[in-house]
Write a protein that holds these residues in place. Structure first.
Motif, short mmCIF file in Angstrom:
data_model
loop_
_atom_site.label_atom_id
_atom_site.label_comp_id
_atom_site.label_asym_id
_atom_site.label_seq_id
_atom_site.Cartn_x
_atom_site.Cartn_y
_atom_site.Cartn_z
N TYR A 7 0.83 -1.21 0.00
CA TYR A 7 0.00 0.00 0.00
C TYR A 7 0.86 1.25 0.00
CZ TYR A 7 -4.66 -2.03 0.47
OH TYR A 7 -5.84 -2.68 0.21
N PHE A 10 2.29 1.63 -3.46
CA PHE A 10 1.21 1.99 -4.38
C PHE A 10 0.89 3.48 -4.29
CE2 PHE A 10 -3.45 2.63 -4.79
CZ PHE A 10 -3.61 2.30 -6.12
N VAL A 138 -15.92 0.04 -6.87
CA VAL A 138 -15.21 -1.15 -7.34
C VAL A 138 -15.87 -1.67 -8.61
CG1 VAL A 138 -14.48 -3.50 -6.79
CG2 VAL A 138 -14.50 -1.74 -5.00
N VAL A 142 -10.92 -2.22 -10.95
CA VAL A 142 -10.49 -2.09 -9.55
C VAL A 142 -10.40 -3.46 -8.89
CG1 VAL A 142 -11.11 -1.16 -7.28
CG2 VAL A 142 -11.42 0.24 -9.34
N SER A 146 -6.52 -4.57 -7.95
CA SER A 146 -6.21 -4.61 -6.51
C SER A 146 -5.86 -6.02 -6.07
CB SER A 146 -7.41 -4.07 -5.70
OG SER A 146 -8.56 -4.85 -5.94
N ASN A 147 -6.50 -7.01 -6.69
CA ASN A 147 -6.17 -8.40 -6.37
C ASN A 147 -4.81 -8.79 -6.91
OD1 ASN A 147 -6.87 -11.23 -5.53
ND2 ASN A 147 -6.74 -11.56 -7.73
N LEU A 151 -3.08 -5.86 -3.07
CA LEU A 151 -3.68 -4.91 -2.13
C LEU A 151 -4.86 -5.55 -1.40
CD1 LEU A 151 -3.71 -1.67 -4.32
CD2 LEU A 151 -1.98 -2.40 -2.65
N THR A 152 -5.49 -6.53 -2.04
CA THR A 152 -6.58 -7.25 -1.40
C THR A 152 -6.23 -8.74 -1.39
OG1 THR A 152 -7.75 -7.48 -3.52
CG2 THR A 152 -8.32 -5.60 -2.13
N VAL A 161 -13.76 -6.18 -1.58
CA VAL A 161 -12.62 -5.40 -2.10
C VAL A 161 -12.72 -3.96 -1.61
CG1 VAL A 161 -11.61 -4.43 -4.20
CG2 VAL A 161 -12.24 -6.85 -4.13
N LEU A 165 -9.82 -2.05 0.67
CA LEU A 165 -9.12 -0.86 0.17
C LEU A 165 -9.33 0.33 1.09
CD1 LEU A 165 -9.87 -1.20 -3.66
CD2 LEU A 165 -7.67 -1.57 -2.53
N HIS A 178 -9.18 5.21 -6.60
CA HIS A 178 -10.16 4.58 -7.48
C HIS A 178 -9.76 4.78 -8.94
CE1 HIS A 178 -13.97 3.93 -9.59
NE2 HIS A 178 -13.95 5.19 -9.98
N LEU A 181 -6.45 2.85 -9.94
CA LEU A 181 -6.67 1.44 -10.21
C LEU A 181 -7.38 1.22 -11.55
CD1 LEU A 181 -7.70 0.43 -6.60
CD2 LEU A 181 -5.71 -0.45 -7.81
#
Length: 225
Positions: A7, A10, A138, A142, A146-147, A151-152, A161, A165, A178, A181
């Motif tokens: 994170y 990112f 999402v 996203v 994120s996966n 991040l998730t 998700v 986040l 948002h 991503l």
């Protein structure tokens, strides 16, 4: 790499390289953005931007849209996905916007989702883009990015998700994250074959670590090192 470090990397990267990321939908007021986001479900922003100029010229506000009917609206949006349903949603949304909210696009998620055609994702977009609230919409980009980045984890639904986040991102970055991503998913981390060889953030990407560690493709270097 620990999740907190992902994170941190990112946020540091995108805060430096795309601090003012915004939606690619064209709009000039909250009503237009609401219409555009409803239309954009399962459709590209490029297509929506081709359709909305004529649509907004004919229906410049909620009042004119509410006074119309789905059949007329359909003639303006026939080239988007699911035009029949979206025509009905747009007219119903405008009528409820006039009847319940005096024509003003509401700020709260719980009010936005009362509007026809507005789910949680659309409501979060309006809340974050228009009202600058820390809301995370999402969509498929996203969810996927994120996966892949790591991040998730074990998040199998958009709501899961969203919650992860929001939990880990600094509150002041949630709205812009948002867009980070989405744009990364749209142009680099695409669905079928992510462009890892072009990606500038493989140095903290979990997907890259798993799939390319032993290949000739070298991870990008951390620009902060």
């Amino acid at each position: 790499m620990l999740k907190k470090d992902r994170y941190k990397a990112f946020v540091e990267y995108f805060s430096t390289h795309n601090p003012d990321a915004q939606t690619e939908l064209h709009y000039s007021n909250p009503y237009e953005l609401l219409v555009a986001v409803i239309l954009s479900a399962q459709c590209t922003d490029k297509r929506i931007n081709q359709v909305t100029p004529a649509l907004f010229e004919r229906f410049p506000d909620a009042e004119t849209l509410a006074a119309s009917n789905p059949e007329e609206v359909f003639t303006y949006i026939r080239s988007v996905s699911y035009p029949n349903n979206k025509s009905k949603h747009l007219v119903g949304m405008a009528q409820k916007l006039i009847g319940d909210f005096q024509g003003v696009v509401p700020e709260k998620i719980e009010d936005l989702i009362k509007l026809p055609g507005v789910g949680r994702k659309t409501a979060n977009v309006i809340s974050s883009v228009v009202y600058h609230r820390p809301a995370m919409a999402v969509d498929t980009h996203v969810f996927r990015v994120s996966n892949r980045l790591g991040l998730t984890s074990n998040a199998t639904t958009p709501l899961a998700v969203e919650k992860q986040l929001i939990k880990y991102l600094p509150e002041e970055t949630i709205a812009v994250a948002h867009h980070w991503l989405i744009l990364h998913g749209r142009y680099i981390c695409v669905a079928r074959r992510p462009k890892c060889e072009l990606c500038p953030i493989t140095y903290f990407c979990k997907y890259f670590e798993k799939n390319y560690k032993a290949t000739a493709i070298q991870p990008a270097t951390n620009p902060n090192d």
